[in-house]
Scaffold this motif. Sequence first.
Motif, PDB file in Angstrom:
ATOM      1  N   ILE A  39       0.850  -1.198   0.000  1.00 56.50           N
ATOM      2  CA  ILE A  39       0.000   0.000   0.000  1.00 56.50           C
ATOM      3  C   ILE A  39       0.885   1.248   0.000  1.00 56.50           C
ATOM      4  O   ILE A  39       0.687   2.165  -0.794  1.00 56.50           O
ATOM      5  N   TRP A  40       1.853   1.270   0.893  1.00 59.28           N
ATOM      6  CA  TRP A  40       2.734   2.432   1.052  1.00 59.28           C
ATOM      7  C   TRP A  40       3.524   2.722  -0.218  1.00 59.28           C
ATOM      8  O   TRP A  40       3.710   3.875  -0.597  1.00 59.28           O
ATOM      9  N   GLU A  41       3.991   1.670  -0.895  1.00 61.72           N
ATOM     10  CA  GLU A  41       4.893   1.821  -2.037  1.00 61.72           C
ATOM     11  C   GLU A  41       4.200   1.718  -3.399  1.00 61.72           C
ATOM     12  O   GLU A  41       4.867   1.657  -4.425  1.00 61.72           O
ATOM     13  N   ARG A  42       2.878   1.711  -3.437  1.00 62.36           N
ATOM     14  CA  ARG A  42       2.162   1.443  -4.696  1.00 62.36           C
ATOM     15  C   ARG A  42       2.513   2.415  -5.823  1.00 62.36           C
ATOM     16  O   ARG A  42       2.627   2.009  -6.978  1.00 62.36           O
ATOM     17  N   ASN A  43       2.696   3.685  -5.511  1.00 58.36           N
ATOM     18  CA  ASN A  43       3.023   4.657  -6.563  1.00 58.36           C
ATOM     19  C   ASN A  43       4.437   4.453  -7.099  1.00 58.36           C
ATOM     20  O   ASN A  43       4.664   4.521  -8.305  1.00 58.36           O
ATOM     21  N   ALA A  44       5.377   4.201  -6.219  1.00 51.59           N
ATOM     22  CA  ALA A  44       6.752   3.950  -6.655  1.00 51.59           C
ATOM     23  C   ALA A  44       6.852   2.620  -7.391  1.00 51.59           C
ATOM     24  O   ALA A  44       7.637   2.486  -8.339  1.00 51.59           O
ATOM     25  N   ASP A  45       6.055   1.630  -6.965  1.00 55.27           N
ATOM     26  CA  ASP A  45       6.087   0.318  -7.617  1.00 55.27           C
ATOM     27  C   ASP A  45       5.656   0.397  -9.077  1.00 55.27           C
ATOM     28  O   ASP A  45       6.113  -0.384  -9.907  1.00 55.27           O
ATOM     29  N   ARG A  46       4.790   1.316  -9.403  1.00 55.68           N
ATOM     30  CA  ARG A  46       4.352   1.490 -10.797  1.00 55.68           C
ATOM     31  C   ARG A  46       5.503   1.900 -11.711  1.00 55.68           C
ATOM     32  O   ARG A  46       5.472   1.647 -12.907  1.00 55.68           O
ATOM     33  N   LEU A  47       6.515   2.537 -11.142  1.00 59.80           N
ATOM     34  CA  LEU A  47       7.615   3.078 -11.930  1.00 59.80           C
ATOM     35  C   LEU A  47       8.750   2.087 -12.169  1.00 59.80           C
ATOM     36  O   LEU A  47       9.573   2.298 -13.054  1.00 59.80           O
ATOM     37  N   MET A  48       8.802   1.019 -11.386  1.00 60.34           N
ATOM     38  CA  MET A  48       9.920   0.076 -11.491  1.00 60.34           C
ATOM     39  C   MET A  48       9.473  -1.205 -12.191  1.00 60.34           C
ATOM     40  O   MET A  48       8.421  -1.761 -11.872  1.00 60.34           O
ATOM     41  N   PRO A  55      -0.109  -6.400  -7.403  1.00 66.45           N
ATOM     42  CA  PRO A  55      -1.550  -6.145  -7.559  1.00 66.45           C
ATOM     43  C   PRO A  55      -1.970  -4.676  -7.462  1.00 66.45           C
ATOM     44  O   PRO A  55      -2.761  -4.215  -8.280  1.00 66.45           O
ATOM     45  N   LEU A  56      -1.461  -3.950  -6.480  1.00 67.51           N
ATOM     46  CA  LEU A  56      -1.855  -2.543  -6.339  1.00 67.51           C
ATOM     47  C   LEU A  56      -1.232  -1.673  -7.425  1.00 67.51           C
ATOM     48  O   LEU A  56      -1.894  -0.808  -7.986  1.00 67.51           O
ATOM     49  N   ALA A  57       0.027  -1.921  -7.722  1.00 63.75           N
ATOM     50  CA  ALA A  57       0.710  -1.128  -8.747  1.00 63.75           C
ATOM     51  C   ALA A  57       0.098  -1.353 -10.117  1.00 63.75           C
ATOM     52  O   ALA A  57      -0.003  -0.436 -10.926  1.00 63.75           O
ATOM     53  N   ALA A  58      -0.343  -2.588 -10.387  1.00 65.80           N
ATOM     54  CA  ALA A  58      -0.914  -2.918 -11.688  1.00 65.80           C
ATOM     55  C   ALA A  58      -2.397  -2.559 -11.781  1.00 65.80           C
ATOM     56  O   ALA A  58      -2.992  -2.652 -12.853  1.00 65.80           O
ATOM     57  N   GLY A  59      -3.001  -2.169 -10.652  1.00 62.51           N
ATOM     58  CA  GLY A  59      -4.406  -1.803 -10.658  1.00 62.51           C
ATOM     59  C   GLY A  59      -5.363  -2.984 -10.600  1.00 62.51           C
ATOM     60  O   GLY A  59      -6.551  -2.831 -10.846  1.00 62.51           O
ATOM     61  N   ARG A  60      -4.855  -4.166 -10.248  1.00 65.50           N
ATOM     62  CA  ARG A  60      -5.719  -5.346 -10.148  1.00 65.50           C
ATOM     63  C   ARG A  60      -6.427  -5.438  -8.803  1.00 65.50           C
ATOM     64  O   ARG A  60      -7.314  -6.273  -8.627  1.00 65.50           O
ATOM     65  N   MET A  61      -6.020  -4.594  -7.849  1.00 63.92           N
ATOM     66  CA  MET A  61      -6.634  -4.582  -6.525  1.00 63.92           C
ATOM     67  C   MET A  61      -6.723  -3.137  -6.062  1.00 63.92           C
ATOM     68  O   MET A  61      -5.820  -2.339  -6.302  1.00 63.92           O
ATOM     69  N   GLU A  62      -7.802  -2.814  -5.385  1.00 62.37           N
ATOM     70  CA  GLU A  62      -7.969  -1.467  -4.855  1.00 62.37           C
ATOM     71  C   GLU A  62      -7.250  -1.340  -3.508  1.00 62.37           C
ATOM     72  O   GLU A  62      -7.112  -2.322  -2.773  1.00 62.37           O
ATOM     73  N   THR A  63      -6.828  -0.141  -3.198  1.00 64.04           N
ATOM     74  CA  THR A  63      -6.103   0.114  -1.955  1.00 64.04           C
ATOM     75  C   THR A  63      -6.949  -0.262  -0.745  1.00 64.04           C
ATOM     76  O   THR A  63      -6.431  -0.836   0.216  1.00 64.04           O
ATOM     77  N   THR A  65      -9.203  -2.581  -0.457  1.00 59.09           N
ATOM     78  CA  THR A  65      -9.222  -4.034  -0.316  1.00 59.09           C
ATOM     79  C   THR A  65      -7.936  -4.521   0.345  1.00 59.09           C
ATOM     80  O   THR A  65      -7.975  -5.372   1.234  1.00 59.09           O
ATOM     81  N   ALA A  66      -6.809  -3.978  -0.062  1.00 56.47           N
ATOM     82  CA  ALA A  66      -5.532  -4.360   0.539  1.00 56.47           C
ATOM     83  C   ALA A  66      -5.468  -3.941   2.004  1.00 56.47           C
ATOM     84  O   ALA A  66      -4.935  -4.678   2.843  1.00 56.47           O
ATOM     85  N   ALA A  67      -6.020  -2.792   2.337  1.00 53.85           N
ATOM     86  CA  ALA A  67      -6.026  -2.324   3.723  1.00 53.85           C
ATOM     87  C   ALA A  67      -6.885  -3.218   4.606  1.00 53.85           C
ATOM     88  O   ALA A  67      -6.507  -3.539   5.736  1.00 53.85           O
ATOM     89  N   VAL A  68      -8.016  -3.647   4.088  1.00 58.98           N
ATOM     90  CA  VAL A  68      -8.877  -4.564   4.846  1.00 58.98           C
ATOM     91  C   VAL A  68      -8.149  -5.893   5.053  1.00 58.98           C
ATOM     92  O   VAL A  68      -8.172  -6.468   6.143  1.00 58.98           O
ATOM     93  N   PHE A  69      -7.486  -6.391   4.019  1.00 57.31           N
ATOM     94  CA  PHE A  69      -6.716  -7.622   4.127  1.00 57.31           C
ATOM     95  C   PHE A  69      -5.616  -7.484   5.183  1.00 57.31           C
ATOM     96  O   PHE A  69      -5.421  -8.364   6.003  1.00 57.31           O
ATOM     97  N   ALA A  70      -4.921  -6.346   5.177  1.00 62.29           N
ATOM     98  CA  ALA A  70      -3.845  -6.125   6.138  1.00 62.29           C
ATOM     99  C   ALA A  70      -4.378  -6.046   7.568  1.00 62.29           C
ATOM    100  O   ALA A  70      -3.727  -6.514   8.497  1.00 62.29           O
ATOM    101  N   ALA A  71      -5.556  -5.462   7.726  1.00 68.17           N
ATOM    102  CA  ALA A  71      -6.138  -5.337   9.068  1.00 68.17           C
ATOM    103  C   ALA A  71      -6.558  -6.675   9.606  1.00 68.17           C
ATOM    104  O   ALA A  71      -6.487  -6.964  10.769  1.00 68.17           O
TER     105      ALA A  71
END
Length: 71
Positions: A39-48, A55-63, A65-71
């Motif tokens: 979640i934290w690195e999703r924007n930077a992950d898109r660039l590398m 999943p978050l960097a590629a847009g296959r999962m919404e932020t 959803t990932a936050a709920v999973f992490a919780a």
Amino acid sequence: ITTIGGLWLAPMPVSLTVALSAVVGSSLAVICANALNMIWERNADRLMARTRGRPLAAGRMETQTAAVFAA
């Protein structure tokens, strides 16, 4: 694996219940940390190229959803 090593080095015998609880708890902590990192690195992950397919960097999962999973 690290948790199991720590349990093996314990100064007294560890019951199976305690060992399983420690392994499951450690695994859940690692899973949560990994999800929060993505979640934290999703924007930077898109660039590398190496992390672009996450999943978050590629847009296959919404932020959310990932936050709920992490919780």
